[in-house]
Motif scaffolding. Sequence first.
Motif, PDB file in Angstrom:
ATOM      1  N   ASP A   1       2.504  -7.711   1.230  1.00 21.96           N
ATOM      2  CA  ASP A   1       2.375  -6.366   1.413  1.00 21.96           C
ATOM      3  C   ASP A   1       3.880  -5.250   1.639  1.00 21.96           C
ATOM      4  O   ASP A   1       4.724  -6.315   1.045  1.00 21.96           O
ATOM      5  CB  ASP A   1       1.532  -5.818   2.442  1.00 21.96           C
TER       6      ASP A   1
ATOM      7  N   SER B   1       0.824  -1.039  -0.131  1.00 19.64           N
ATOM      8  CA  SER B   1      -0.127   0.092   0.090  1.00 19.64           C
ATOM      9  C   SER B   1       1.001   1.411   0.097  1.00 19.64           C
ATOM     10  O   SER B   1       0.308   2.403  -0.174  1.00 19.64           O
ATOM     11  CB  SER B   1      -1.216  -0.074   1.494  1.00 19.64           C
TER      12      SER B   1
ATOM     13  N   PRO C   1       2.252   1.020  -4.658  1.00 26.11           N
ATOM     14  CA  PRO C   1       1.497   0.266  -5.387  1.00 26.11           C
ATOM     15  C   PRO C   1       2.097  -0.556  -6.349  1.00 26.11           C
ATOM     16  O   PRO C   1       2.832  -0.189  -7.161  1.00 26.11           O
ATOM     17  CB  PRO C   1       0.182   1.245  -6.046  1.00 26.11           C
TER      18      PRO C   1
END
Length: 69
Positions: A53, A18, A21
């Motif tokens: 992530d 996040s 991206p």
Amino acid sequence: GCTFAPRSTLIITGKYDSVTPFPFAEAAGQKIKNAYTVAGIPDRFEQHVFSGDHRFQPDAASAWLDKWL
């Protein structure tokens, strides 16, 4: 231009990051790969992509360091 070529470079990219991206990181990696290829040193660039992530990947980093240091 690619100002850090010809130095060996590793970019670690999480598909679900996040902070950076994935589409942006993937496109940036492709541009860097192209610059290294044009410079005749495609083996000095690596983009490690993993399913996760924004996390450090010690195995990928260690393998890269073992190869280039």
